[in-house]
Design an enzyme around this catalytic site. Structure first.
Site: not given
Length: 487
Positions: A60, A63, A123
């Site tokens: 997977w 961002d 992120s």
């Protein structure tokens, strides 16, 4: 192109397959992640794998993080779960490139291996300091989010600093919810470091917070840079602040913005604010606001400034709360990045154009010029439709019959989006990039863009057809093909 109405249909051949990959154990380290990738990346099903967009080798991806030009190369980090195609126990993946087209995969940079990031290394961004590469990220531990630093001397291995978390939730203003406090973007201005980050307010709106530091380790809260309203979503994510063409720009990703006309039909949207920042007071004066892409799969934009002075953006080419066909088909992967795009201002709004380096990697197949088209019919049942209606100036992208259905949380479902693109000198200019499972449209030199994933299933979906209602004139049309597989 000069016409009354025109419909352009792009079709791609793919055949579905399936595979099952093993899941990981309960402990997470960089070493285990890298071992797993090396042992399992060959099991990924290639059917829908993109040919010239960045993807992780397996698992997977969401961002883009830490996007930076550093020591003569572009570095891209990203939210990553190597073990399966779900957004769980997020690591930081890492790759580098000399031209933003050919990417070299590097070892996983960080794993969720500390108490303060045990539920995910979320992120963040990066900054060069004293010859070292600093990354600042959000540590997620479930009920609280904090900001953390890791440092690398070789640009590959990263050490999380002992001072982590360097920004605690206790520093938040009184209206902020500590469980939604994330996505730091570091910048340097006048020999001082700043970071913009976001939080959800107690009123369930978004806000951008500004912190400052002398050394990237000790931080103090400065101000609320920009306060959102209920018409701008329930939470903001992935802020990015930079100067461009004499203005200040703030890009952020907004969750659940109410639909307004053709805007904000996805569950989440990327918004570009243009204006001026008062750095003494720490506030953003907004002059214009615009949705950055009017397709279905575009989120979490991050930018860098390179050695040519170009402001370059890249985004996650997917969307939250949607179905992910490659995951559901057990292909062993989900998610990719858009083509990198150069940003400029035009009439005080952001415009995006694909990096010119991509043109060095495709060969011209054929061209057409001064070709008149008249009333026609669609020849294919399975199709992705790009259409333009001159009476309304609406450019639309429709994937309702593209192949594998994509569902989501939106009601009604979003299988078509459109945007107003006025003709220029009675012409429409389109630059369209097709990959195995994606389409990106740049209209009128990047004034508007539309980006989406598509997953065709029929062998007959291998042609490009032009169909019009009325009459259209193709002034000039060229077809090119990528000649070299990237990343």
């Amino acid at each position: 192109m000069n016409f009354t109405k025109m419909f352009i249909i792009f079709l791609i051949t793919v055949i579905t397959q399936s595979s099952v990959l093993a899941s990981n154990d309960s402990e997470f380290t960089v070493e285990k992640a890298n071992e797993y990738i090396a042992a399992n990346k060959h099991k990924v099903i290639q059917t829908y794998r993109l040919q010239y967009h960045f993807m992780a080798p397996i698992g997977w991806i969401n961002d883009p993080n830490g996007f930076i030009y550093h020591r003569g190369e572009y570095h891209l980090f990203y939210q990553y779960n190597p073990y399966n195609a779900t957004a769980n126990k997020i690591h930081w993946g890492h790759a580098k490139s000399k031209d933003l087209v050919h990417w070299k995969h590097l070892p996983v940079a960080m794993a969720p291996d500390q108490d303060y990031d045990a539920d995910g290394v979320f992120s963040g961004s990066s900054m060069e300091k004293d010859g070292k590469l600093y990354v600042m990220y959000t540590g997620n531990s479930g009920n609280v989010q904090v900001q953390c630093i890791a440092i690398s001397e070789d640009d590959i291995t990263f050490e999380k600093v002992a001072e982590n978390p360097v920004i605690e939730a206790s520093t938040l203003p009184s209206n902020a919810q500590p469980q939604d406090f994330r996505d730091p973007k570091v910048i340097k201005r006048d020999n001082r470091y700043y970071v913009v980050t976001v939080s959800r307010t107690t009123e369930n709106t978004g806000q951008v917070l500004l912190y400052q530091s002398e050394d990237l380790i000790e931080w103090e809260f400065k101000s609320i840079l920009l306060q959102g309203t209920s018409a701008q979503g329930i939470m903001w994510e992935c802020p990015d602040v930079f100067e461009l063409d004499g203005k200040d720009v703030l890009i952020l990703s907004a969750i659940q913005m109410p639909v307004v006309g053709d805007d904000y039909h996805n569950i989440d949207s990327v918004i570009a604010f243009v204006g001026t920042i008062d750095w003494d007071e720490g506030n953003f004066n907004v002059e214009t606001m615009k949705e950055l892409d009017h397709g279905m799969d575009f989120y979490a934009t991050q930018t860098l400034l390179d050695d040519k002075g170009r402001r370059i953006a890249i985004s996650w080419m997917n969307m939250w709360e949607r179905s992910y066909p490659t995951a559901e088909l057990n292909h062993g992967w989900a998610g990719a990045m858009t083509l990198p795009r150069i940003l400029n201002l035009r009439n005080n709004y952001l415009v995006q154009t694909p990096i010119p380096e991509i043109a060095n990697n495709y060969n011209l197949i054929t061209t057409l010029s001064r070709r008149t088209l008249k009333n026609g019919k669609w020849a294919k049942k399975e199709r992705t439709v790009i259409s333009y209606v001159t009476s309304t100036h609406k450019l639309a992208l429709n994937r309702k019959r593209s192949g594998v259905p994509i569902t989501g949380a939106e009601n009604p479902p979003v299988d078509q989006r459109q945007v107003t693109v006025p003709l220029e000198n009675n012409k429409l200019s389109l630059q369209i990039f097709l990959d195995r499972s994606s389409v990106e449209i740049f209209a009128n030199n990047g004034t508007e863009t539309l980006t989406a994933n598509i997953y065709p299933t029929e062998k007959s979906s291998d042609g490009i057809q032009f169909t019009v209602v009325g009459t259209a004139v193709i002034n000039y049309l060229s077809f090119s093909k990528i000649v070299d597989k990237k990343s």
